[in-house]
Design a protein around this motif. Sequence first.
Motif, PDB file in Angstrom:
ATOM      1  N   ASP A  59       3.397   6.638   1.449  1.00  0.00           N
ATOM      2  CA  ASP A  59       2.153   6.072   1.872  1.00  0.00           C
ATOM      3  C   ASP A  59       1.297   6.639   0.683  1.00  0.00           C
ATOM      4  OD1 ASP A  59       0.345   4.546   3.332  1.00  0.00           O
ATOM      5  OD2 ASP A  59      -0.202   6.342   4.735  1.00  0.00           O
TER       6      ASP A  59
ATOM      7  N   ALA B  51     -18.327   2.391   2.818  1.00  0.00           N
ATOM      8  CA  ALA B  51     -16.743   2.568   2.601  1.00  0.00           C
ATOM      9  C   ALA B  51     -16.075   3.473   2.256  1.00  0.00           C
ATOM     10  CB  ALA B  51     -16.252   1.056   2.143  1.00  0.00           C
TER      11      ALA B  51
ATOM     12  N   ALA C 157       0.940  -0.098   9.156  1.00  0.00           N
ATOM     13  CA  ALA C 157      -0.121   0.203   8.355  1.00  0.00           C
ATOM     14  C   ALA C 157      -0.770   1.344   8.832  1.00  0.00           C
ATOM     15  CB  ALA C 157      -1.162  -0.745   7.923  1.00  0.00           C
ATOM     16  N   PRO C 158      -0.708   2.705   8.225  1.00  0.00           N
ATOM     17  CA  PRO C 158      -1.564   3.704   8.542  1.00  0.00           C
ATOM     18  C   PRO C 158      -3.136   3.766   8.729  1.00  0.00           C
ATOM     19  CG  PRO C 158      -1.012   4.173   6.287  1.00  0.00           C
ATOM     20  CD  PRO C 158      -0.636   2.870   6.764  1.00  0.00           C
TER      21      PRO C 158
ATOM     22  N   PRO D 204      -1.132  -6.040   7.709  1.00  0.00           N
ATOM     23  CA  PRO D 204      -1.651  -5.009   6.879  1.00  0.00           C
ATOM     24  C   PRO D 204      -1.463  -5.284   5.558  1.00  0.00           C
ATOM     25  CG  PRO D 204       0.778  -4.844   7.955  1.00  0.00           C
ATOM     26  CD  PRO D 204       0.021  -5.869   8.641  1.00  0.00           C
TER      27      PRO D 204
ATOM     28  N   GLY E 182      -5.599  -9.926   9.829  1.00  0.00           N
ATOM     29  CA  GLY E 182      -4.571  -9.761  10.915  1.00  0.00           C
ATOM     30  C   GLY E 182      -2.990  -9.107  10.504  1.00  0.00           C
TER      31      GLY E 182
ATOM     32  N   TYR F 251      -5.782   6.867   0.662  1.00  0.00           N
ATOM     33  CA  TYR F 251      -6.870   6.139   1.029  1.00  0.00           C
ATOM     34  C   TYR F 251      -8.111   6.459   0.441  1.00  0.00           C
ATOM     35  CZ  TYR F 251      -3.453   3.281   3.310  1.00  0.00           C
ATOM     36  OH  TYR F 251      -2.275   2.627   3.492  1.00  0.00           O
TER      37      TYR F 251
ATOM     38  N   HIS G  59       0.837  -1.259   0.012  1.00  0.00           N
ATOM     39  CA  HIS G  59      -0.014  -0.033   0.194  1.00  0.00           C
ATOM     40  C   HIS G  59       0.925   1.303   0.027  1.00  0.00           C
ATOM     41  CE1 HIS G  59       0.376   0.436   4.455  1.00  0.00           C
ATOM     42  NE2 HIS G  59       0.394  -1.062   4.366  1.00  0.00           N
ATOM     43  N   TYR G  60       1.859   1.226  -0.786  1.00  0.00           N
ATOM     44  CA  TYR G  60       2.764   2.377  -1.039  1.00  0.00           C
ATOM     45  C   TYR G  60       3.000   2.650  -2.377  1.00  0.00           C
ATOM     46  CZ  TYR G  60       4.270   1.574   4.059  1.00  0.00           C
ATOM     47  OH  TYR G  60       4.050   1.550   5.325  1.00  0.00           O
TER      48      TYR G  60
ATOM     49  N   GLU H  97      -2.428 -14.629  13.201  1.00  0.00           N
ATOM     50  CA  GLU H  97      -3.397 -15.200  12.525  1.00  0.00           C
ATOM     51  C   GLU H  97      -2.933 -15.791  11.090  1.00  0.00           C
ATOM     52  OE1 GLU H  97      -7.235 -12.775  12.374  1.00  0.00           O
ATOM     53  OE2 GLU H  97      -6.051 -11.332  13.844  1.00  0.00           O
TER      54      GLU H  97
ATOM     55  N   PRO I 152      -3.570 -14.238   4.396  1.00  0.00           N
ATOM     56  CA  PRO I 152      -3.959 -14.277   2.764  1.00  0.00           C
ATOM     57  C   PRO I 152      -2.741 -13.881   1.872  1.00  0.00           C
ATOM     58  CG  PRO I 152      -4.689 -12.297   3.832  1.00  0.00           C
ATOM     59  CD  PRO I 152      -3.781 -12.997   4.761  1.00  0.00           C
TER      60      PRO I 152
ATOM     61  N   VAL J 277     -10.661   0.031   8.672  1.00  0.00           N
ATOM     62  CA  VAL J 277     -10.550  -1.279   8.782  1.00  0.00           C
ATOM     63  C   VAL J 277     -10.040  -1.799   7.365  1.00  0.00           C
ATOM     64  CG1 VAL J 277     -11.309  -3.664   9.305  1.00  0.00           C
ATOM     65  CG2 VAL J 277     -12.288  -1.782  10.282  1.00  0.00           C
ATOM     66  N   HIS J 278      -8.677  -1.398   7.042  1.00  0.00           N
ATOM     67  CA  HIS J 278      -7.922  -2.000   5.959  1.00  0.00           C
ATOM     68  C   HIS J 278      -6.730  -3.047   6.269  1.00  0.00           C
ATOM     69  CE1 HIS J 278      -5.477   1.572   6.597  1.00  0.00           C
ATOM     70  NE2 HIS J 278      -4.468   0.795   6.135  1.00  0.00           N
TER      71      HIS J 278
ATOM     72  N   TYR K 100      -8.855   3.647  -3.966  1.00  0.00           N
ATOM     73  CA  TYR K 100      -8.448   2.700  -3.244  1.00  0.00           C
ATOM     74  C   TYR K 100      -9.844   1.866  -2.520  1.00  0.00           C
ATOM     75  CZ  TYR K 100      -7.428   0.364   1.572  1.00  0.00           C
ATOM     76  OH  TYR K 100      -7.548  -0.278   2.487  1.00  0.00           O
TER      77      TYR K 100
ATOM     78  N   ARG L 275     -15.393   2.910   6.702  1.00  0.00           N
ATOM     79  CA  ARG L 275     -15.183   1.413   6.687  1.00  0.00           C
ATOM     80  C   ARG L 275     -13.505   1.337   6.382  1.00  0.00           C
ATOM     81  NH1 ARG L 275     -17.329  -3.822   3.577  1.00  0.00           N
ATOM     82  NH2 ARG L 275     -16.008  -3.091   2.287  1.00  0.00           N
ATOM     83  N   ASN L 276     -12.838   2.540   5.859  1.00  0.00           N
ATOM     84  CA  ASN L 276     -11.238   2.531   5.453  1.00  0.00           C
ATOM     85  C   ASN L 276     -10.305   2.465   6.834  1.00  0.00           C
ATOM     86  OD1 ASN L 276     -11.819   2.967   2.813  1.00  0.00           O
ATOM     87  ND2 ASN L 276     -11.055   5.108   2.843  1.00  0.00           N
TER      88      ASN L 276
ATOM     89  N   GLN M  21     -10.777  -2.015  -2.937  1.00  0.00           N
ATOM     90  CA  GLN M  21     -11.084  -2.987  -1.869  1.00  0.00           C
ATOM     91  C   GLN M  21     -12.390  -3.717  -2.291  1.00  0.00           C
ATOM     92  OE1 GLN M  21      -8.512  -3.139  -0.133  1.00  0.00           O
ATOM     93  NE2 GLN M  21      -9.446  -3.056   1.817  1.00  0.00           N
TER      94      GLN M  21
ATOM     95  N   THR N 126      -6.447  -7.007   6.587  1.00  0.00           N
ATOM     96  CA  THR N 126      -7.020  -8.184   6.115  1.00  0.00           C
ATOM     97  C   THR N 126      -6.352  -9.397   6.950  1.00  0.00           C
ATOM     98  OG1 THR N 126      -6.754  -7.245   4.013  1.00  0.00           O
ATOM     99  CG2 THR N 126      -7.888  -9.564   4.085  1.00  0.00           C
TER     100      THR N 126
END
Lengths: 369, 369
Positions: A346, B19, B43-44, B34, B32, A349, A234-235, A286, A289, B27-28, A353, B24-25, A357, B30
């Motif tokens: 960075d 979102a 992750a910001p 970034p 656990g 968002y 995400h950069y 956890e 993915p 929570v980006h 973005y 909802r951003n 998502q 996934t």
Amino acid sequence: MADAALDAVRRELREFPAAARGARNLVHVTGGRPLSDRACVAAPFPSPLELSVPLAVPYLDKPPGPLHFYRDWVCPSRPCIIRNALQHWPALQKWSLPYLRWGLPWVECGRCSGASGLGLNVHSSRATAGSAEVSVAVTPDGYADAVRGDRFVMPAERRLPLSCVLDVLEGRAQHPGVLYVQKQCSNLLTELPQLLPDLEPHVPWASEALGKMPDAVNFWLGEAAAVTSLHKDHYENLYCVISGEKHFLLHPPSDRPFIPYELYTPASYQLTEEGSFKMVDEETMEKVPWIPLDPLAPDLAQYPSYSQAQALHCTVQTGEMLYLPALWFHHVQQSHGCMAVNFWYDMEYDLKYSYFQLLDSLTKASGLN
Amino acid sequence: MADAALDAVRRELREFPAAARGARNLVHVTGGRPLSDRACVAAPFPSPLELSVPLAVPYLDKPPGPLHFYRDWVCPSRPCIIRNALQHWPALQKWSLPYLRWGLPWVECGRCSGASGLGLNVHSSRATAGSAEVSVAVTPDGYADAVRGDRFVMPAERRLPLSCVLDVLEGRAQHPGVLYVQKQCSNLLTELPQLLPDLEPHVPWASEALGKMPDAVNFWLGEAAAVTSLHKDHYENLYCVISGEKHFLLHPPSDRPFIPYELYTPASYQLTEEGSFKMVDEETMEKVPWIPLDPLAPDLAQYPSYSQAQALHCTVQTGEMLYLPALWFHHVQQSHGCMAVNFWYDMEYDLKYSYFQLLDSLTKASGLN
């Protein structure tokens, strides 16, 4: 009903990567009227040549101005290779394996050509990088952060003097597995500050364009076998090759419907005292993915839709800078001993973005992969 | 299986507008980790205040520089109202209904204050706009391009001297229905070139930012009852109010899942010699997808999901400029005799555009509306 609707959803998602490349943009008329329904100005039809995703990564002969960089590359999320952006960095003339060890480029030393020819220039008065301790990713096969069996495996991380890494790269010493200095937490600033005078601490035209300073400046040095598996960040990434070359295999974010993800139990390699590797589960983490697919040898029987994804390939040569937009998937290889520095800014968002998502969520929700 | 997957797809689409607004951003992350899976840079997490879609249209005190305009507003597709962008236009001091008729602002004429007070300043040597013939949209109810019953109805289009429109606006004459000078084919340049010296033919900082000149410069003048129904354009829109005020009701493109479209048989109003309106089908035109909903009085029984769409309301006052990003849905009302000029710059058919097209297609394919 649900079957037909789901089929239609999947069809739209599968057609999206080509549409985003520009091909289907040719048809942006709905129901015989242009999108701007009340306009008598004719709706423009982009030429097939004006693809949003180019067929090859384009080159710029010099750094773009901040506005052009933002408008033509960052906002539309298009990669490019920029030439003549680093020629004022002393690093481009100085950096070599001996320089990293001893601190002065041997070509600049006239007094002791014999010794300096062996990389033994002892006239450096400045603290040398060679004695600095750096984080090194060590893997049995060169793949750090990759899927192995049913695990997502992270590298063993060793703290080694840079000179030890140089010994291995120069064939003077051996070390089990494959070494890669690749710790992406601004390791240039934190672990190798001696090298800072050799380059700029940011990319001024990019910082102005993006309205911020980089979050991280990373130093990369590794063996030819060291590979970065397909992933995205995400950069906004400005990747500068100082010596050697890097080979990138790229997919735009819009290829997401063709790129498989699966959930894996995380594990790390551990290096035993005998120099062998064992894989140890990270019990507290956890599931992760990750993309199981090796784009160099994709298992199309298992992931048939990847055959519809079109990778872009490019080689970033010494002195060149790749602009790799945020969320582009990338797989990276390199020449032996390649030295590189990258700047991570960075990403925003923003709406784009959020759209990605959504694409990601819908790819999963529709069962595409 | 298909039912569950389709439900999941619809849920993602229904959650997308919130979102995209930014909520909802937060929570980006996934699984656990970034998004940038290999990063040790944290992750910001955007603050809840940094919404991609603001709760109200923000104001700028002066025109932004080209880079700031592109980066902060165009690329993220955020509207804003810009103050002090037009104060150097003579139009802002000069334009009034009498000026449009006679060509000189009455306030500037000291010699014949009596006559000029009546709007009868005859000292103008320049060709006046009043004698120019303009295209006027005429409708029985003020709604041009709107759904009426099972038809999409376009206005009757009359060519009238501007002075006739002024007569009606000033209450000196009557005309059946509601008049609106609103022909969006650069009517300022083609029909009212006399007015060009009163303003700039483009917006220099916007043209520099966008790297192009406007495709159209449109002039707007109409009665209070004239309404522009909810729609979107594929243009970046700089909407400048010269006199009076415009009321905009806005939805971001990301609200698409909550905004209904239906296909309608196109028709046009025709004005009979007796001054009544009849609706005539446009036999040769294909069906038109249009938004059946009046956002001022939405039929939520028929379109319940619109209740989840959050409209932004703003009033653009005399001397202010609205930047309305391409593909934002907008519904417009105005004060009586409001004069405005807008610049349409063609949008970029880039990744963000493709994403919107996908959102549109998936909203339809999933049967959401």
